[in-house]
Design an enzyme around this catalytic site. Structure first.
Site, PDB file in Angstrom:
ATOM      1  CE1 TYR A  15      -3.913  -2.153   0.409  1.00  0.00           C
ATOM      2  CE2 TYR A  15      -2.728  -3.156   2.236  1.00  0.00           C
ATOM      3  CZ  TYR A  15      -3.770  -3.165   1.346  1.00  0.00           C
ATOM      4  OH  TYR A  15      -4.688  -4.176   1.383  1.00  0.00           O
ATOM      5  CG  HIS A  20      -7.060   4.567   0.245  1.00  0.00           C
ATOM      6  ND1 HIS A  20      -7.949   5.630   0.262  1.00  0.00           N
ATOM      7  CD2 HIS A  20      -7.685   3.565   0.911  1.00  0.00           C
ATOM      8  CE1 HIS A  20      -9.051   5.269   0.908  1.00  0.00           C
ATOM      9  NE2 HIS A  20      -8.915   4.028   1.323  1.00  0.00           N
ATOM     10  CE1 TYR A  64      -3.451  -3.338   6.202  1.00  0.00           C
ATOM     11  CE2 TYR A  64      -3.833  -4.378   8.342  1.00  0.00           C
ATOM     12  CZ  TYR A  64      -3.120  -4.301   7.151  1.00  0.00           C
ATOM     13  OH  TYR A  64      -2.075  -5.150   6.925  1.00  0.00           O
ATOM     14  CG  ASN A  66     -12.039  -0.235   5.767  1.00  0.00           C
ATOM     15  OD1 ASN A  66     -11.732   0.781   5.155  1.00  0.00           O
ATOM     16  ND2 ASN A  66     -12.426  -1.330   5.170  1.00  0.00           N
ATOM     17  CG  ASN A 112     -14.910   2.357   3.665  1.00  0.00           C
ATOM     18  OD1 ASN A 112     -16.080   2.718   3.715  1.00  0.00           O
ATOM     19  ND2 ASN A 112     -14.487   1.467   2.786  1.00  0.00           N
TER      20      ASN A 112
END
Length: 186
Positions: A15, A20, A64, A66, A112
């Site tokens: 990531y 993001h 993470y 979320n 999110n």
């Protein structure tokens, strides 16, 4: 005065360079400018530094995206930092690439990480610096877009945009939300 600056992103090499994770990249740039480094702590990587009379706690949640609210709530409580001295650094596909918008509150707009923060805190009244990603993706391909890498021409613009983001964070801590919005939001 103590401030909690939270860069949203996902942990893990896969990531690291994704759109993001721009919140992590902004906060990494700020830590580098301040000459401080992160330590693995509960719910995330934390670095501490100062900008003049402002004490900063920089946080990259390890929960993470979320579950970002868990880390934010824990560090607000641990450091006794009120919501008005929290700034969340987040990506936003609703504004053009490279646009930076400081907001005092707002909806999650389908993000999110922001959704979980609002659920966890029971409020959307926290400052956020929205980093525009644009919406150059095919219908139904939003997830692939935000979890994809920046295009080479976008990547070339990032150093200047990251520096401007850090200027906004510094101004937020030293001059306050309203004056910073007046100066940097166009």
């Amino acid at each position: 005065m103590k401030y909690l600056i939270v860069g949203l992103g996902n942990i893990g090499y896969e990531y690291e360079k994704t759109r993001h994770n721009i919140g992590f990249r902004i906060i990494d740039t700020l830590a580098q400018e301040l000459g401080i480094s992160f330590e693995a702590k509960r719910y995330g990587a934390v670095a501490r530094g100062r900008i003049k009379n402002a004490e900063l706690v920089l946080l990259k949640p390890s929960t993470y995206m979320n579950l970002s609210g868990d880390a934010l709530r824990y560090w607000m409580s641990t450091e006794s930092i009120p919501l008005e001295r929290v700034l969340v650094l987040v990506d936003d596909i609703a504004i053009p690439f490279g646009s930076l918008r400081l907001k005092p509150k707002g909806s999650d707009a389908g993000h999110n990480g922001l959704k979980h923060i609002a659920q966890t805190l029971g409020s959307t009244a926290y400052a956020r610096l929205r980093f525009g990603l644009g919406s150059d993706y095919a219908r139904g391909r939003q997830i692939e877009f935000v979890l994809g890498a920046f295009e080479p021409e976008e990547e070339a613009q990032l150093p200047e945009l990251l520096e401007r983001s850090c200027q906004i964070v510094r101004s937020f801590c030293l001059s306050g939300l309203q004056r910073t919005m007046n100066q940097f939001n166009s």
